[in-house]
Write an enzyme that holds these catalytic residues in place. Structure first.
Site, PDB file in Angstrom:
ATOM      1  CE  LYS A  17     -24.396   6.458 -27.303  1.00  0.00           C
ATOM      2  NZ  LYS A  17     -23.756   7.384 -26.591  1.00  0.00           N
ATOM      3  CE  LYS A  59     -26.892   9.403 -27.678  1.00  0.00           C
ATOM      4  NZ  LYS A  59     -27.063  10.189 -26.479  1.00  0.00           N
TER       5      LYS A  59
HETATM    6  C1  PBG Z   1     -27.218   9.912 -23.011  1.00  0.00           C
HETATM    7  C2  PBG Z   1     -26.485   8.668 -23.511  1.00  0.00           C
HETATM    8  C3  PBG Z   1     -27.287   7.696 -23.925  1.00  0.00           C
HETATM    9  C4  PBG Z   1     -26.327   6.584 -24.322  1.00  0.00           C
HETATM   10  C5  PBG Z   1     -25.029   7.200 -23.980  1.00  0.00           C
HETATM   11  N1  PBG Z   1     -25.320   8.553 -23.505  1.00  0.00           N
HETATM   12  C6  PBG Z   1     -28.610   7.216 -23.901  1.00  0.00           C
HETATM   13  C7  PBG Z   1     -29.367   8.295 -24.579  1.00  0.00           C
HETATM   14  O1  PBG Z   1     -29.228   9.108 -25.197  1.00  0.00           O
HETATM   15  O2  PBG Z   1     -30.795   8.058 -24.248  1.00  0.00           O
HETATM   16  C8  PBG Z   1     -26.379   5.345 -24.527  1.00  0.00           C
HETATM   17  C9  PBG Z   1     -25.548   4.104 -24.480  1.00  0.00           C
HETATM   18  C10 PBG Z   1     -26.108   2.804 -24.468  1.00  0.00           C
HETATM   19  O3  PBG Z   1     -27.094   2.500 -24.947  1.00  0.00           O
HETATM   20  O4  PBG Z   1     -25.026   1.923 -24.267  1.00  0.00           O
HETATM   21  N2  PBG Z   1     -26.420  11.103 -23.292  1.00  0.00           N
HETATM   22 ZN    ZN Z   2     -27.926  12.942 -22.518  1.00  0.00          ZN
END
Ligand code: PBG
Ligand code: ZN
Length: 324
Positions: free
Chosen positions: A249, A196
């Site tokens: 992601k 991620k």
């Molecule tokens: C937080 C989380 C995020 C997303 C999913 N879980 C945002 C972040 O890490 O700031 C993003 C998903 C999206 O943008 O559709 N754990």
């Molecule tokens: Zn988070």
């Protein structure tokens, strides 16, 4: 003697029947997982302005949407919660009466064919908006693992079939697996957000979950976008820890990472087409600058072609309808 060229690439492209028969990549609605944002109350459906067509929904409305998704063949649904109260530890994240456990139960009844995925993180539930416990301005890795595990067990208790930790703490697969097993949830799968990135494509999501993140960012735990080799390390380690599915992601801007992941492990690979990817397509389509439906399908095709088996996407219902 055949005239040059003897092989013509165009032969198999000459009609829609030919193109359809020789497509190397196919989309199937069963691959799609629809992320939803659950709020307390009943009859609530509040539009999320930066994500047209998506709403913050109370459990009863989520159940209706889940049934629609099931009816058009969508494969799964993924829950994010917006709780009534937030504190420093994110306690509301494992409240059995919180929005996510209640939505899990409602959807199990309303749309039993949808696979139920529960996002596991603390950032929706902490008053500071960080993904774990903060000590001296830093997200504490090891102290966070037990809390993530509590949330995962609460969601498993409520009927989650896949828990998907998105926090990016080290060692969470081991911690969550152990706690799930001790709670008799041997058959609940873990889809870890193995890779991620600390991405600016998450902007609209932070509106969607009313994020309270004021100061700081997530760069001390989410990955640095220039890094590809590091993604191999993360994926291999998470599989060794027992992850059932590994997620990459965002998806579209990281198709090289999806492909690399597909090539180095044999567990299913999931990709998350995140809020910013969705919002950009929607905005351009609304301006008449692109054909929204075609770009939606092309974006999903690219992600599957890169090697994803499953895609979390806000287009899940629209794409399933377009494929019918
Ligand atoms: C937080 C989380 C995020 C997303 C999913 N879980 C945002 C972040 O890490 O700031 C993003 C998903 C999206 O943008 O559709 N754990
Ligand atoms: Zn988070």
């Amino acid at each position: 003697m055949t005239a040059f060229p003897s092989r013509r690439g165009r032969r198999l492209r000459m009609s829609s029947a030919l193109r359809r028969q020789f497509a190397e990549t196919r989309l199937d609605a069963a691959q799609f997982v629809l992320p939803v944002f659950v709020v307390p109350g009943t009859g609530v459906s509040r539009p999320i302005s930066s994500m047209p067509g998506n709403n913050q929904m109370s459990v009863d409305i989520v159940a209706e949407v889940a049934r629609r998704a099931q009816d058009v063949g969508v494969g799964g649904i993924m829950f994010f919660g917006i709780p009534e109260t937030k504190d420093a530890e994110g306690t509301s994240g494992w409240d059995p009466n919180g929005p996510v456990p209640r939505a899990l139960e409602a959807v199990a009844a309303a749309a039993p064919e949808l696979v139920r995925w529960a996002d596991v993180c603390l950032c929706e539930y902490t008053d500071h908006g960080h993904c774990g416990i903060v000590v001296d301005g830093i997200v504490e890795n090891d102290a966070t693992l037990g809390l993530l595990s509590k949330a995962a067990v609460a969601y498993a208790n409520a009927g989650a079939q896949v828990v998907t930790p998105s926090d990016m703490m080290d060692g969470r697969v081991t911690a969550i697996r152990g706690n799930l097993d001790r709670a008799d949830h041997q058959n609940v799968a873990i889809c870890v957000h193995a890779v991620k990135y600390a991405s600016s494509y998450y902007g609209p999501f932070r509106d969607a979950v009313d994020s309270s993140l004021q100061s700081g960012d997530r760069r001390s735990h989410q990955m640095n976008p220039p890094n590809r080799r590091e993604a191999r390390v993360e994926v291999l380690e998470d599989v060794a820890e027992g992850a059932d599915i590994v997620m990459v992601k965002p998806a579209g801007p990281y198709q090289d990472i999806i492909r690399q992941t597909r090539d180095i492990v044999d567990v299913p690979v999931a990709a998350y087409q995140v809020s910013g990817e969705f919002a950009m397509i929607k905005a351009a389509a609304a301006n008449g600058w692109i054909d929204g439906e075609q770009v939606m399908l092309e974006s999903l095709t690219g992600i599957v072609r890169a090697g994803a088996d499953v895609i979390a996407t806000y287009f899940a219902i629209d794409a399933a309808e377009a494929l019918q």
